[in-house]
Scaffold this active site. Structure first.
Site, short mmCIF file in Angstrom:
data_model
loop_
_atom_site.label_atom_id
_atom_site.label_comp_id
_atom_site.label_asym_id
_atom_site.label_seq_id
_atom_site.Cartn_x
_atom_site.Cartn_y
_atom_site.Cartn_z
N TYR A 1 -30.20 1.65 -19.45
CA TYR A 1 -29.69 1.92 -18.04
C TYR A 1 -28.65 2.94 -18.13
CZ TYR A 1 -26.93 1.35 -13.75
OH TYR A 1 -26.29 1.73 -12.57
N ALA B 1 -19.08 -3.96 -5.25
CA ALA B 1 -19.36 -5.40 -4.74
C ALA B 1 -20.70 -5.50 -4.09
CB ALA B 1 -18.43 -6.02 -4.09
#
Length: 278
Positions: free
Chosen positions: A172, A204
């Protein structure tokens, strides 16, 4: 599948209808991975721009329907970003809506894939690189004529993991670092389109839901961030909207962390006072 504010009843693509309604639209934006999290926030924020319409992709058609039901100038096209032909269909539709012009492209589609490097396979590498890096190449390449016609702007959705690396996220991190290198190279090579990258930190989103459900994990993460809180998708979307706007017309080739200062350096944690008296 294409749907959006094309037909009042069916809300599916209708060529004659959208040509009439889009004639007054000056700015067409394309957002990949736009059904949730940061991507959805970008769709909503860009749709607020004057004389704007947003074409977005994603895998969750139910979420997409919710977005287009509340945003008249948002148009969804189901797209597997691993498929070049589908990616080019999205871009061609956007260019048709914009009379050959695309004001902005947000290469946001992505996936993670946490795990030890020693257990990773070539298939893991290919999958993550295809979704995160290859799709950004395809969309940017396909959209370039429209971007040039509009003197538009591209934002690559990288990550702080692309700046620093992260344990358990080797592939990633490599894919996000590739987007940074692509951004910088294109900013030098192509003079009539601006290219910038943003690097979100601890945001978030639903991708973090599992992590935040661990007792004490939110407090630990927030303790590492100088501003003392997690970021929101809207924090990132505001930066993206600015980078795509005329207000940033002299900003090109930057890599912008959006992490509350976490990547600025090591933050000293408050430790219990230790008595040295004897």
């Amino acid at each position: 599948m294409i749907f959006g504010a094309f037909q009042p009843n069916e809300r599916f693509h209708n060529q004659e209808f959208h040509r009439a309604t889009m004639s007054e639209t000056e700015n067409i934006y394309v957002v990949t991975g736009g059904t949730h999290g940061i991507g959805a926030a970008c769709v909503r924020r860009l749709a607020e721009q004057e004389n704007a319409a947003v074409v977005f992709t994603g895998r969750d058609q139910d979420a997409a329907r919710e977005i287009v039901s509340s945003i008249a100038n948002a148009h969804f096209i189901a797209c597997d970003v691993r498929d070049e032909a589908q990616c080019r269909t999205v871009v061609n539709t956007a260019m048709m809506l914009g009379n050959g012009k695309i004001a902005g492209l947000v290469n946001n589609a992505g996936m993670t894939g946490r795990g030890a490097f020693e257990t990773a396979t070539l298939s893991d590498w290919d999958e993550i690189m295809t979704v995160n890096a290859r799709s950004s190449f395809v969309f940017t390449s396909a959209a370039l004529p429209g971007l040039r016609a509009a003197r538009g702007s591209v934002v690559m959705m990288s990550s702080v993991a692309g700046l620093m690396g992260e344990e358990g996220l080797a592939i990633y991190s490599a894919s996000k670092a590739a987007l940074i290198a692509l951004t910088l190279s294109l900013a030098l090579e192509i003079s009539d389109v601006r290219f910038n990258a943003v690097c979100p930190g601890q945001i978030a989103t639903r991708m973090m839901a599992g992590t935040l459900a661990i007792p004490g994990r939110r407090a630990l993460l927030e303790s590492r961030i100088p501003v003392g809180r997690l970021g929101t998708p809207e924090d990132v979307a505001e930066a993206v909207a600015w980078l795509l706007s005329p207000a940033s017309s002299f900003v090109n080739g930057i890599v912008m962390p959006i992490d509350g200062g976490e990547s600025a350096g090591l933050k000293t944690l408050t430790l219990p006072e230790i008595s040295t008296s004897v």
